[in-house]
Design a protein around this motif. Structure first.
Motif, PDB file in Angstrom:
ATOM      1  N   MET A  83       0.838  -1.189   0.000  1.00 55.52           N
ATOM      2  CA  MET A  83       0.000   0.000   0.000  1.00 55.52           C
ATOM      3  C   MET A  83       0.877   1.244   0.000  1.00 55.52           C
ATOM      4  N   SER A  84       0.595   2.166  -0.889  1.00 54.78           N
ATOM      5  CA  SER A  84       1.353   3.400  -0.951  1.00 54.78           C
ATOM      6  C   SER A  84       0.391   4.584  -1.048  1.00 54.78           C
ATOM      7  N   SER A  85       0.940   5.770  -0.887  1.00 50.66           N
ATOM      8  CA  SER A  85       0.134   7.004  -0.908  1.00 50.66           C
ATOM      9  C   SER A  85      -1.087   6.863  -0.005  1.00 50.66           C
ATOM     10  N   LEU A  86      -0.868   6.356   1.173  1.00 48.65           N
ATOM     11  CA  LEU A  86      -1.973   6.100   2.097  1.00 48.65           C
ATOM     12  C   LEU A  86      -2.620   7.399   2.550  1.00 48.65           C
ATOM     13  N   GLN A  87      -3.925   7.338   2.707  1.00 54.07           N
ATOM     14  CA  GLN A  87      -4.721   8.486   3.121  1.00 54.07           C
ATOM     15  C   GLN A  87      -5.553   8.111   4.343  1.00 54.07           C
ATOM     16  N   PRO A  88      -6.024   9.077   5.086  1.00 45.93           N
ATOM     17  CA  PRO A  88      -6.834   8.760   6.273  1.00 45.93           C
ATOM     18  C   PRO A  88      -8.032   7.864   5.959  1.00 45.93           C
ATOM     19  N   GLU A  89      -8.595   7.974   4.784  1.00 52.03           N
ATOM     20  CA  GLU A  89      -9.740   7.133   4.442  1.00 52.03           C
ATOM     21  C   GLU A  89      -9.357   5.667   4.214  1.00 52.03           C
ATOM     22  N   ASP A  90      -8.071   5.376   4.203  1.00 58.70           N
ATOM     23  CA  ASP A  90      -7.616   3.985   4.120  1.00 58.70           C
ATOM     24  C   ASP A  90      -7.583   3.319   5.492  1.00 58.70           C
ATOM     25  N   THR A  91      -7.844   4.074   6.522  1.00 58.84           N
ATOM     26  CA  THR A  91      -7.855   3.523   7.872  1.00 58.84           C
ATOM     27  C   THR A  91      -8.914   2.445   8.015  1.00 58.84           C
ATOM     28  N   GLY A  92      -8.532   1.359   8.680  1.00 57.45           N
ATOM     29  CA  GLY A  92      -9.492   0.292   8.898  1.00 57.45           C
ATOM     30  C   GLY A  92      -8.791  -0.999   9.284  1.00 57.45           C
TER      31      GLY A  92
END
Length: 127
Positions: A83-92
């Motif tokens: 996973m790259s360029s992670l964003q807060p919406e990827d939280t889970g």
């Protein structure tokens, strides 16, 4: 019977990268199509990436396309999610899943098609 255990979840800053691993035991992973799913806080479980038994055929949800890469190392009985360029919406909580298929090329894209699941690993993207 196949068992799956995820690892690699962590707290990461926006824009960062993580690699999740899912180790299989009890059977050889190369008999199984695989997938990664996630459940964000307050949301239903979402399928994000899938791969065929031979790893040649893959598919991604639009939300992760171009940022996440699914792979498998059948010799190590392990699958991965880079996973790259992670964003807060990827939280889970991220789950790996597998299901035996006869074809080496088929992709399973619905959670009901999977009969073996890991317990999940937490990914938190926050500054």
């Amino acid at each position: 019977q196949l068992e799956l255990v995820e690892s690699g979840g962590d707290l990461v800053q926006p824009g960062g990268s993580l690699r999740l691993s899912c180790a299989a035991s009890g059977n050889t992973l190369d008999n199984y199509a695989i997938g990664w799913f996630r459940r964000a806080p307050g949301k239903e479980r979402e399928g994000i990436s899938y791969a065929s038994r031979n790893g040649v055929h893959t598919k991604y949800a639009d939300s992760v396309k171009g940022r996440f890469t699914i792979s498998r190392d059948n010799a190590k009985n392990t699958m991965y999610l880079q996973m790259s360029s992670l964003q807060p919406e990827d939280t889970g909580v991220y789950y790996c899943a597998a299901s035996r298929t006869l074809s080496t090329a088929v992709i399973l894209t619905s959670d009901y098609q999977y009969n073996t699941w890991g317990r999940g690993t937490q990914v938190t993207v926050s500054s």
